[in-house]
Enzyme design. Structure first.
Site, PDB file in Angstrom:
ATOM      1  CG  ASP A 164      55.438   8.005  76.593  1.00 22.46           C
ATOM      2  OD1 ASP A 164      55.379   8.428  74.949  1.00 22.46           O
ATOM      3  OD2 ASP A 164      55.444   6.456  75.933  1.00 22.46           O
TER       4      ASP A 164
ATOM      5  CG  HIS B 275      46.353  11.727  76.184  1.00 20.88           C
ATOM      6  ND1 HIS B 275      45.671  11.594  75.166  1.00 20.88           N
ATOM      7  CD2 HIS B 275      46.852  10.857  76.819  1.00 20.88           C
ATOM      8  CE1 HIS B 275      46.543  10.607  74.726  1.00 20.88           C
ATOM      9  NE2 HIS B 275      46.799  10.034  75.735  1.00 20.88           N
TER      10      HIS B 275
ATOM     11  CG  ASN C 168      51.347   9.645  68.189  1.00 22.81           C
ATOM     12  OD1 ASN C 168      52.560  10.870  68.155  1.00 22.81           O
ATOM     13  ND2 ASN C 168      50.702   9.163  69.206  1.00 22.81           N
TER      14      ASN C 168
ATOM     15  N   GLY D  14      48.676   7.693  77.916  1.00 20.40           N
ATOM     16  CA  GLY D  14      49.845   8.159  78.273  1.00 20.40           C
ATOM     17  C   GLY D  14      49.505   8.664  80.075  1.00 20.40           C
TER      18      GLY D  14
ATOM     19  CG  HIS E 206      59.727   8.066  73.436  1.00 23.53           C
ATOM     20  ND1 HIS E 206      59.194   6.695  73.492  1.00 23.53           N
ATOM     21  CD2 HIS E 206      57.875   9.255  72.822  1.00 23.53           C
ATOM     22  CE1 HIS E 206      57.914   6.479  72.940  1.00 23.53           C
ATOM     23  NE2 HIS E 206      57.265   7.494  72.971  1.00 23.53           N
TER      24      HIS E 206
ATOM     25  CG  HIS F 287      54.440   1.711  70.547  1.00 26.43           C
ATOM     26  ND1 HIS F 287      54.199   2.666  71.283  1.00 26.43           N
ATOM     27  CD2 HIS F 287      53.139   0.223  70.250  1.00 26.43           C
ATOM     28  CE1 HIS F 287      52.526   2.011  71.930  1.00 26.43           C
ATOM     29  NE2 HIS F 287      52.834   0.530  71.443  1.00 26.43           N
TER      30      HIS F 287
END
Length: 427
Positions: free
Chosen positions: A305, A309, A94, A324, A60, A179
């Site tokens: 995960d 950003h 995404n 995030g 992930h 998710h």
């Protein structure tokens, strides 16, 4: 090329460390022994008595390319993974454009082939553009190299859509990775619903937002026979539902992220965007349930995960900052320091959750130190304590609340198919 990693230690059953040297040749582990004649090798690396493990497998990560390269690229994200000891990572879809056709997916793989320094497996979406109710052509995407199917970042909101997607994935023998987030229960929430959210005057996210959709999906997974994998489990109720499903023989697996194992909402110092993540940091009982779930096998593996950003984006309030946290470069250090050093987990368990199990549950040829296996290897310094320094990250992003934490377990070297992918400068 014949490569030797000498003077290392590997872990055997019952958590015993034994001295070992690894002979790497033609991309695989050719031999494992106590020592070999250095004159026989073209390259020799000295592990200096430190830990040698199979390269970690992270199912992930978010690499943001194409579409959001101001946050991260495949090159920087894969370097960050290598610096964390990961040799295989699975990247979420995404992106922009979303890789929802075979052609778009192939274009992402072209970028991976060009720039990645570790093995990157690309997810394909469950539905077109992630948020639609129109299913993708799973067969074509599988043929184009899709690792599995997920709409990570958003939950599939309609049960009928999820049922049809699961049915198709099961027919193709592909995993469906979820998710889980029921948006009808979000109510604009930005952090865990609890005393801290009330104190800060911020809208909360109910635990039921996650657990209710897991319960729905497990019912559908039983009906379809699909391999259903739950992303970043965060709540006590979610763990209970998954545990019951496994007892019932349903093919469900699950992952947990380091930040949910270590932090709780009470740790949040104020309205600071670096602490905003999805799922949010939960309560003390939730964290204990996650730890217990790992220990009893309800949760199968640890996944970062890794969600980079831009700095300006994250230096905002909870209301405006994106969700995030980055994690590739800190995951093992944080887990080792907070759980192995304190006696909660054994080192063998952590290697199992970060290398062996993620490879096993997805059928990957990875995560093992055995003769003939891919020479995907990491070497870690378990002795030296040092603060986490975001300035030293290979990732373009620094959005983590762990900066400054003193940890052990720094990665010294990472090899992918026997080739050096990361070398700590001090070595």
């Amino acid at each position: 090329m014949k490569t030797l990693i000498k003077n290392g230690k590997i872990i055997k059953k019952e958590n015993q460390l034994i001295e070992a040297a690894l002979w790497l040749e033609n991309g695989v582990i050719h031999a494992i022994g106590e020592s070999f004649d250095e004159a026989d090798f073209e390259q020799v690396f000295d592990a200096k008595g430190q830990l040698i493990t199979p390269g970690f497998v992270d199912v992930h990560v978010h690499f943001r390319e194409p579409g959001f390269t101001y946050k991260e690229t495949i090159k920087t994200g894969s370097k960050a993974a290598a610096r964390g000891g990961f040799t295989t990572v699975c990247a979420m879809p995404n992106l922009n454009p979303v890789p929802d056709t075979a052609e778009k997916l192939s274009e992402v793989y072209d970028l991976i082939q060009k720039d990645a320094v570790v093995k990157v497996l690309q997810y394909a979406p469950i539905t077109e553009e992630l948020r639609s109710e129109v299913l993708t052509n799973q067969k074509a995407l599988k043929e184009a190299g899709a690792f599995a199917f997920t709409n990570d970042g958003v939950g599939v909101q309609t049960a009928g859509t999820m049922y049809l997607a699961m049915k198709e994935a099961a027919a193709l023998n592909m995993a469906l990775v979820a998710h889980t987030e029921d948006e009808s229960l979000l109510f604009g929430g930005v952090m865990h619903e609890g005393e801290v959210s009330k104190k800060l005057g911020l809208p909360g996210i109910l635990s039921a937002t996650e657990a209710s959709q897991i319960a729905r999906d497990i019912t559908l997974a039983k009906e379809t026979g699909v391999h259903y994998h739950v992303c970043h489990v965060s709540t006590e109720e979610s763990v209970r539902v998954i545990r019951d499903a496994k007892k019932a023989g349903i093919h469900v697996t699950a992952e947990v992220s380091p930040h949910h194992l270590i932090l709780v909402d009470e740790d949040i110092p104020g309205d600071e965007g670096f602490w905003k993540m999805n799922p949010p940091l939960r309560g003390l009982a939730d964290r204990q349930a996650l730890i217990d779930g790992l220990l009893d096998g309800t949760i199968d593996c640890i996944a970062t995960d890794h969600a980079p950003h831009g700095l300006e984006e994250k230096q905002q309030s909870f209301l405006n900052a994106p969700f995030g946290i980055v994690g590739s470069e800190t995951a093992f250090q944080l887990i080792y320091t907070n759980f192995v050093e304190t006696g909660i987990f054994t080192l063998e368990q952590v290697i199992d959750w970060m290398a062996v199990k993620p490879a096993e549950i997805f059928g990957l040829n990875a995560g093992t130190l055995t003769i003939g296996a891919p020479a995907d290897i990491a070497v870690f310094d378990l002795a030296t304590a040092a603060p986490i320094d975001a300035e030293a990250f290979e990732s373009m992003a620094v959005n983590t609340p762990f900066t400054g934490w003193t940890v052990k377990g720094k990665t010294l070297m990472t090899f992918v198919d026997g080739a050096l992918a990361w070398l700590e400068e001090a070595q």
